[in-house]
Each structure stands twice: as C-alpha cells, then as structure tokens.
Design an enzyme around this catalytic site. Structure first.
Site, PDB file in Angstrom:
ATOM      1  N   HIS A   1       0.859  -1.191   0.000  1.00  0.00           N
ATOM      2  CA  HIS A   1       0.000   0.000   0.000  1.00  0.00           C
ATOM      3  C   HIS A   1       0.891   1.235   0.000  1.00  0.00           C
ATOM      4  O   HIS A   1       1.676   1.428   0.933  1.00  0.00           O
ATOM      5  CB  HIS A   1      -0.920   0.008   1.224  1.00  0.00           C
ATOM      6  CG  HIS A   1      -1.899  -1.131   1.239  1.00  0.00           C
ATOM      7  ND1 HIS A   1      -3.122  -1.076   0.614  1.00  0.00           N
ATOM      8  CD2 HIS A   1      -1.811  -2.385   1.777  1.00  0.00           C
ATOM      9  CE1 HIS A   1      -3.762  -2.236   0.767  1.00  0.00           C
ATOM     10  NE2 HIS A   1      -2.978  -3.055   1.478  1.00  0.00           N
TER      11      HIS A   1
ATOM     12  N   ASN B   1      -6.535   0.659  -3.131  1.00  0.00           N
ATOM     13  CA  ASN B   1      -7.386   1.374  -2.150  1.00  0.00           C
ATOM     14  C   ASN B   1      -6.810   2.734  -1.762  1.00  0.00           C
ATOM     15  O   ASN B   1      -6.632   3.046  -0.593  1.00  0.00           O
ATOM     16  CB  ASN B   1      -7.658   0.502  -0.911  1.00  0.00           C
ATOM     17  CG  ASN B   1      -6.417   0.218  -0.076  1.00  0.00           C
ATOM     18  OD1 ASN B   1      -5.294   0.279  -0.573  1.00  0.00           O
ATOM     19  ND2 ASN B   1      -6.613  -0.105   1.192  1.00  0.00           N
TER      20      ASN B   1
ATOM     21  N   ASP C   1      -8.620  -5.083  -2.519  1.00  0.00           N
ATOM     22  CA  ASP C   1      -8.008  -5.273  -1.203  1.00  0.00           C
ATOM     23  C   ASP C   1      -8.299  -4.135  -0.230  1.00  0.00           C
ATOM     24  O   ASP C   1      -8.284  -2.970  -0.585  1.00  0.00           O
ATOM     25  CB  ASP C   1      -6.495  -5.450  -1.322  1.00  0.00           C
ATOM     26  CG  ASP C   1      -5.891  -5.692   0.040  1.00  0.00           C
ATOM     27  OD1 ASP C   1      -6.319  -6.647   0.705  1.00  0.00           O
ATOM     28  OD2 ASP C   1      -5.042  -4.889   0.474  1.00  0.00           O
TER      29      ASP C   1
ATOM     30  N   HIS D   1      -9.127 -10.334  -1.179  1.00  0.00           N
ATOM     31  CA  HIS D   1      -9.021 -10.135   0.277  1.00  0.00           C
ATOM     32  C   HIS D   1     -10.195 -10.928   0.855  1.00  0.00           C
ATOM     33  O   HIS D   1     -11.341 -10.477   0.787  1.00  0.00           O
ATOM     34  CB  HIS D   1      -9.121  -8.630   0.568  1.00  0.00           C
ATOM     35  CG  HIS D   1      -9.360  -8.261   1.997  1.00  0.00           C
ATOM     36  ND1 HIS D   1      -8.451  -7.537   2.736  1.00  0.00           N
ATOM     37  CD2 HIS D   1     -10.410  -8.495   2.827  1.00  0.00           C
ATOM     38  CE1 HIS D   1      -8.937  -7.341   3.959  1.00  0.00           C
ATOM     39  NE2 HIS D   1     -10.128  -7.914   4.041  1.00  0.00           N
TER      40      HIS D   1
ATOM     41  N   HIS E   1      -2.934 -12.401   1.674  1.00  0.00           N
ATOM     42  CA  HIS E   1      -2.647 -12.575   3.110  1.00  0.00           C
ATOM     43  C   HIS E   1      -3.388 -13.732   3.806  1.00  0.00           C
ATOM     44  O   HIS E   1      -4.249 -13.502   4.670  1.00  0.00           O
ATOM     45  CB  HIS E   1      -2.864 -11.279   3.884  1.00  0.00           C
ATOM     46  CG  HIS E   1      -4.069 -10.452   3.517  1.00  0.00           C
ATOM     47  ND1 HIS E   1      -5.338 -10.957   3.397  1.00  0.00           N
ATOM     48  CD2 HIS E   1      -4.191  -9.131   3.248  1.00  0.00           C
ATOM     49  CE1 HIS E   1      -6.184  -9.981   3.097  1.00  0.00           C
ATOM     50  NE2 HIS E   1      -5.498  -8.869   2.985  1.00  0.00           N
TER      51      HIS E   1
ATOM     52  N   ASN F   1      -5.473  -6.503   9.421  1.00  0.00           N
ATOM     53  CA  ASN F   1      -6.441  -7.370   8.732  1.00  0.00           C
ATOM     54  C   ASN F   1      -5.732  -8.252   7.737  1.00  0.00           C
ATOM     55  O   ASN F   1      -4.964  -7.736   6.942  1.00  0.00           O
ATOM     56  CB  ASN F   1      -7.462  -6.517   7.969  1.00  0.00           C
ATOM     57  CG  ASN F   1      -8.722  -6.310   8.767  1.00  0.00           C
ATOM     58  OD1 ASN F   1      -8.961  -6.987   9.759  1.00  0.00           O
ATOM     59  ND2 ASN F   1      -9.521  -5.355   8.339  1.00  0.00           N
TER      60      ASN F   1
ATOM     61  N   ASP G   1       2.025  -6.850   2.434  1.00  0.00           N
ATOM     62  CA  ASP G   1       0.860  -6.074   2.883  1.00  0.00           C
ATOM     63  C   ASP G   1       1.318  -4.850   3.675  1.00  0.00           C
ATOM     64  O   ASP G   1       0.685  -4.460   4.672  1.00  0.00           O
ATOM     65  CB  ASP G   1      -0.116  -6.929   3.698  1.00  0.00           C
ATOM     66  CG  ASP G   1      -1.493  -6.277   3.813  1.00  0.00           C
ATOM     67  OD1 ASP G   1      -1.737  -5.253   3.162  1.00  0.00           O
ATOM     68  OD2 ASP G   1      -2.324  -6.808   4.563  1.00  0.00           O
TER      69      ASP G   1
ATOM     70  N   HIS H   1       0.416   3.834   8.253  1.00  0.00           N
ATOM     71  CA  HIS H   1      -0.664   4.617   8.850  1.00  0.00           C
ATOM     72  C   HIS H   1      -0.080   5.747   9.686  1.00  0.00           C
ATOM     73  O   HIS H   1       0.989   5.598  10.288  1.00  0.00           O
ATOM     74  CB  HIS H   1      -1.549   3.737   9.747  1.00  0.00           C
ATOM     75  CG  HIS H   1      -2.466   2.827   8.976  1.00  0.00           C
ATOM     76  ND1 HIS H   1      -3.455   3.306   8.148  1.00  0.00           N
ATOM     77  CD2 HIS H   1      -2.532   1.480   8.909  1.00  0.00           C
ATOM     78  CE1 HIS H   1      -4.101   2.276   7.593  1.00  0.00           C
ATOM     79  NE2 HIS H   1      -3.549   1.150   8.033  1.00  0.00           N
TER      80      HIS H   1
ATOM     81  N   PRO I   1      -6.339  -0.795  10.869  1.00  0.00           N
ATOM     82  CA  PRO I   1      -5.548  -2.018  10.777  1.00  0.00           C
ATOM     83  C   PRO I   1      -4.417  -1.856   9.753  1.00  0.00           C
ATOM     84  O   PRO I   1      -4.596  -1.184   8.738  1.00  0.00           O
ATOM     85  CB  PRO I   1      -6.566  -3.040  10.287  1.00  0.00           C
ATOM     86  CG  PRO I   1      -7.560  -2.246   9.508  1.00  0.00           C
ATOM     87  CD  PRO I   1      -7.598  -0.866  10.112  1.00  0.00           C
TER      88      PRO I   1
END
Ligand code: NCD
Ligand code: ZN
Ligand code: ZN
Length: 430
Positions: free
Chosen positions: A59, A91, A151, A178, A231, A277, A304, A308, A322
């Site tokens: 991400h 995302n 995802d 996902h 994942h 997650n 993954d 954040h 998450p």
C-alpha cells in the site's frame, strides 16, 4: 555503457564466491572476472546473491494519504528491503479503478526510478462491490495492469466475483481476493479466540476467511480462471488451498511476514500497532502457515505493507486502523522464520520472495535466474548480521512497525534495478 562488477558473491548462497558482471542492465558474465575500466565495483564479501524481490501486495497511499507514504518514499523503502518490483494496491483516494489513476501511479513509479511500481486495479468501481470496474481498459492502458483487487475489502458478492473471474481469463490477468466474509466480521477487532474473549474484543473468526477462499476456489475452477488469495492467515485456509491445488484449481496464495512470526498473544499489550487485517492468529496457525509456505501450498511472501499516520494508530484499539509496515523487514522475518528454522534454503527464499510472485504478477523481467543474458534485477544479502529495528529510521513516512526494538537477522547490502545500483549499505544510491 554502465558497468557493475559484483565481486565475490554466492548466487542462491551456493558454492564458492563468483564475480558477476553486469553491462547495460544485463548479466554478461559469471566467473572470475578482472575489473573492467570504469566499472562500479560491489565487494560482496561472500554474501548471498538473489533475484530482486517482488512484492505482490503493497500500500503506497498515493494519491490521497501522502502524509503517510508516497510512491517515492514507498519505492525507497522497497528498494532498501531488497525489492525491484512492487504491486501497489488500489485502495487509494481516489481509488485506482480507471486508466487515468493507474497510469499516473505507473509513471510516478518510473520517475522515482527505484523499483517498478505496478498498479493494482480495483475489481469494482470505488471498491464498492456493486459493479465491475473497467478491467479491460486498465489491462490495456500504459500501466498494463496485471493484477486486480479490491483489497482492504472483499469482493463479497459471489455473482460479481464470478463475472470478474470470467473477464480476467480472457484478459490474462489475475484477481487477488481479500478473503473476508463481511457478514461474519461486522465490528471485528481481533482473531476470534481466547485472547479476544479475555480482552473483550469482537472476534474475526477464521471461518470468515476460509468460507470465501473455498467459495472462490470453486468459482475459479468453474470459470477456469486464475485466483490469487491475499494474506492467508489461518490453518484452515492452507488446507483448502491444498485441496484446491490437488484438484487442479489455478489458485495461488501469499502469506505476510507478520502472520509467519506474530500471534494474537501480542494483543495483551493493547498496542494497536498489532492491529491488522486479517488479524494475528494463533501460534498453531503461524506454524501451519510456515509449513505450507515451505511445501508450496502457499506460493509466496507478500508484505501487505500498510503505512498509517500516528493519529490513526496511537489511539484506542477499537478506533485504530488495521495495518503494519513490512517492506524493510520482510527479508529478515523470512530469514528468522523460514531459513533459521531449516524450512527454506536460499533457493527457496528466491522462490517465495521473487520467482513465484513475478510469475503470479505476470512480470517477465523480474524473478529471473541469475544467469548470463538475464536482466540484472538483483539483491545482495548479508545473511548473518543482525540489526535492530527502528521505525523512525525507515524510508517510509509512517513508522508503524510491530518489530520496533527487535534484533533481526539478515541485512540487504545492495539492490540493483536493471543493472543500476539503487541501494547500497542501507542507503539509497546517489
Ligand atoms: C490494509 C490497509 O491499511 O490498506 N490494512 C490491513 O490491515 N492489512 C488493507 C488490507 O490489506 O486489507
Ligand atoms: Zn487485505
Ligand atoms: Zn492489503
């Protein structure tokens, strides 16, 4: 012509050290080689030479949350972690559900120039799970999107998933799921088990993952489509994958480093850095995932990597987002859980970190053998040196690593992308 000579490296950690000559992005000689004029020399000191790592699941938060990661900072983190290609999940904000966004991501990655950033396209418009995005347009755009995923969210509607799988076959792309049945995880905060019960968290049952994986394996088999499972976190999912592969389903799967190492025992700290997650599961799940990866039931490792902001992590458990960082620690966690335990040798590491993910993501120039004539996407690893994890020292803007302060084995000492040195001794090469 750019020339690099890697002196005294051990390809796949096997045999006596050899020199590897790289000219104009291609491996041109392997053996005992005199230093050519104007060659850049990397003294490898007998370290392990591997094909550059490929991450199917990253991400990068651009566009939308550039306060936590950008394509440039995420690319730097990836290169420092030994990666030469990453797949950036859809995302973002706006969602990568059209050719304009995916082409933008692809170009920004090429401008950063540290790893190939392959955008993942969304399966459904806005990740809403209601109608299919323009998969064909994205597959044919400049970015040549090869992997599609919602995802962060599950494509929960079985009819929509069936249609997506059917389209994907005709286009030669793969749908990455996902796997989370949303009706079973409403309000979920942690793995449904003893730990969550003790701490009073709403549970995320293993069956929420397993039921979707089983369903999607059946849908893929009937559509004769390729399915990739993101994942994998439970022992039951490994059993389903084994069953599906045995009956000829074209399914592949990834496991994250954190699901190989960490368990829900961590919840006792109440520290939301451990919230992710799918959630951290039990010790016996982790053990089963390691065995499944060694056996090839799970094909590869994917990070993954989920940056954040402090305000989204340093808060009460139930309101924390998450996700955890992964790009700069993945190799070390694989060394710790798979190499030191004797479950994988370095050939095996090359397989799960580079070759299989490149195949699944349809990349023809990554995950290639270390041989004359092959593209020089390479990673040099010092297998024995240990280092201490410090989140603030990472190239990522965010610092949410669950490994803070841990001593881990395995240091990436150099990475080459198409024969150009991108990182050296833990720093981005000038
Ligand atoms: C991911 C994120 O932050 O985008 N979070 C996570 O916990 N893994 C989304 C995802 O991979 O499902
Ligand atoms: Zn996910
Ligand atoms: Zn993800």
């Amino acid at each position: 012509m750019t020339t690099v000579l890697i002196q005294g490296a051990r390809p796949y950690g096997e045999g006596d050290p050899v020199d590897v000559l790289v000219e104009d992005g291609v491996i041109t000689d392997i053996g005992s080689i005199d230093v050519p004029d104007e060659a850049e020399v990397i003294e490898a000191g007998g370290h392990v030479l591997l094909p550059g790592f490929v991450d199917l699941h990253t991400h990068l938060r651009e566009p939308g949350r550039e306060d936590t990661e950008t394509i440039a900072t995420g690319s730097a983190a990836a290169a420092l972690g030994g990666y030469t290609a990453v797949f950036a999940m859809a995302n973002t904000d706006p969602v990568a559900d059209n050719a304009v966004i995916v082409d933008h991501v692809w170009r920004r990655g090429q401008e950063a120039g540290l790893v190939d950033v392959h955008p993942v396209g969304a399966v459904t418009v806005g990740l809403k799970g209601e109608k299919l995005a323009e998969i064909g347009t994205m597959a044919k755009s400049e970015a040549r999107v090869k992997v599609f995923s919602d995802d962060g969210l599950c494509v929960a509607d079985p009819l929509l998933m069936r249609r997506a799988l059917e389209y994907s076959t005709a286009l030669g792309v793969v749908i990455a799921q996902h796997a989370e049945e949303p009706r079973l995880t409403a309000g979920a905060q942690a793995h449904e088990g003893e730990q969550a019960a003790r701490l009073g968290y709403t549970g995320w049952p293993a069956s929420a993952e397993e039921s979707i994986v089983a369903r999607d394996c059946l849908l893929a088999q009937h559509a004769n489509a390729r399915l990739h499972v993101c994942h994998v976190s439970t022992s039951g999912t490994a059993d389903i994958l084994k069953w599906a592969k045995e009956r000829g389903t074209k399914v592949s799967a990834e496991v994250t480093p954190h699901h190989l190492l960490l368990t829900d025992e961590r919840l006792a700290t109440y520290d939301p850095v451990n919230k992710v997650n799918p959630p951290l599961r039990t010790g016996s799940d982790a053990e089963k995932l390691r065995a499944a990866l060694a056996e090839g039931v799970i094909d590869c490792v994917a990070t993954d990597h989920a940056p954040h902001a402090v305000q989204d992590k340093d808060c009460e458990w139930n309101s924390a987002r998450p996700g955890m960082l992964g790009l700069q620690t993945a190799l070390s966690i694989v060394v710790e859980t798979m190499v030191r335990t004797g479950l994988l040798d370095w050939r095996g590491v090359a397989r799960v970190m580079s070759e299989r993910p490149a195949e699944i993501g349809n990349l023809s120039d990554h995950g290639r053998p270390i041989e004359v004539g092959e593209p020089a996407n390479l990673t040099l690893v010092d297998p024995d040196t240990e280092w201490t994890v410090r989140g603030v020292e990472f190239a990522s803007i965010a610092a949410n690593t669950p490994y803070e302060g841990m001593r881990l084995p395995g240091v990436v000492t150099a990475t080459l992308l198409r024969g150009r040195i991108t990182t050296r001794e833990g720093k981005i090469a000038p």
